[in-house]
Design an enzyme around this catalytic site. Structure first.
Site: not given
Length: 352
Positions: A243-244
């Site tokens: 994820a980011h």
């Protein structure tokens, strides 16, 4: 078909030493095979003492073994090496070499005039490369790959079909990815207000180091305001999600169906087993191992093997936990046995 003589094997595996090799001097080996299916012209291997019995039944004429196993054999021909699996990988690659790119390009591609593509890079059907992007030399780009604007991909990349690189993604040298993976798509960022989920712009990048390999159907999201960074030498199995804002160190391994939530930091040489879930904003120190099927909601304080569900336990702690759970499950049986004994002894049961 590629073939290997004993002299060529010495060249391929210079760190190895032969025992009883006189009998194979004239053999041209044609491949590598497991013990019980190997023929006389195939090289086999023994990775543990439990396989020595199978080796003695095998038709193979040459066995790759480690130093600590060589005394388990008498007159078999052995190639003794420091690490059996590494020698096996080298031999297998000799028999099954990767095709070398030649600069072949499909007529059905679209490359922006400002993009640069290095020499000897193969480009498959229906590939698009956007404005300002730069692809290195000796790469192979499979069919249907979509490369956005200002993407940088280093030399010697192997990119599987239908892979997508969003704008501003940066990839190092010797990158390998299999089909249908995505790099640099938006991270999952929303704020709930006025009765709805409002998107938070994701304006960071994905930055990946050298010698990284990624399986099929993987996703690495761009950062929100800072970059998502993957270090050198990382290996990700199929269906891995990063994820980011994650920061992944060097030589990290993540097995299939595992995911890192946003802003996770992994140190170097971390190993995450299959089907693991790592919660957001956690940090795993160098060398941490997370056993398959585990979920983690707290940052482990020390390097260890962790296992379980939302527990953050080391492996020995988890073994004790399992015993305690089993004891609780059996508690009612023990209570009944105690009550039966008290009844036979004439002891009046007491309410607790």
């Amino acid at each position: 078909m590629q073939k290997l003589t004993i002299d060529q094997i010495k060249n391929q595996i210079p760190e190895g030493s032969f025992l009883h090799s006189e009998s194979i001097a004239s053999i041209e080996f044609t491949g590598v095979a497991p013990l019980l299916t190997a023929t006389e012209t195939e090289i086999s291997f023994v990775t543990a003492k439990s396989f020595v019995g199978d080796a003695k039944k095998s038709h193979a004429k040459l066995f790759v073994v480690s130093e600590d196993l060589k005394d388990s054999f008498t007159d078999q021909t052995l190639l003794v090496v420091p690490k059996v699996e590494l020698a096996l990988a080298k031999l297998t690659r000799y028999f099954f070499p990767e095709p070398s790119p030649t600069g072949k390009r499909s007529p059905q591609i679209q490359i922006d005039p400002s993009a640069e593509v290095g020499e000897n890079t193969d480009i498959g059907h229906f590939v698009t490369i956007g404005k300002g992007s730069k692809i290195g030399k000796n790469c192979t780009i499979g069919d249907g790959v979509k490369i956005g604007e200002r993407v940088f991909i280093g030399d010697d990349a192997r990119i599987g079909p239908n892979t997508v690189f969003y704008n501003d993604t940066i990839i190092g040298n010797r990158f390998v990815v299999f089909g249908n993976s995505t790099f640099g798509g938006d991270g999952f960022g929303f704020v709930f207000a006025n009765g709805k989920h409002n998107k938070i712009p994701q304006v960071g990048r994905v930055v990946i180091g050298d010698d990284v390999e990624v399986g099929s159907n993987c996703t690495i999201d761009r950062g929100a305001l800072i970059d998502t960074v993957i270090g050198n030498g990382c290996k990700f199995d199929n269906m891995v999600h990063i994820a980011h804002n994650c920061k992944v160190g060097d030589h990290v391994i993540i097995a299939g169906q595992s995911g890192l939530a946003g802003s996770v930091t992994l140190g170097n040489h971390v190993i995450i087993g299959g089907a693991c879930a790592i919660s957001d904003h956690l940090t795993l120190v160098d060398g941490t191992i997370i056993a398959g099927g585990s979920s983690l909601r707290n940052s482990p304080k020390t390097k260890d093997i962790y296992v379980g569900w939302d527990l953050g336990l080391t492996f020995p702690e988890f073994q004790k936990y399992r015993v305690n759970i089993k004891n609780i499950v059996n508690l009612n049986k023990w209570i009944k046995r105690i009550l039966d004994l008290e009844k036979k002894l004439g002891i009046e049961p007491k309410e607790v």
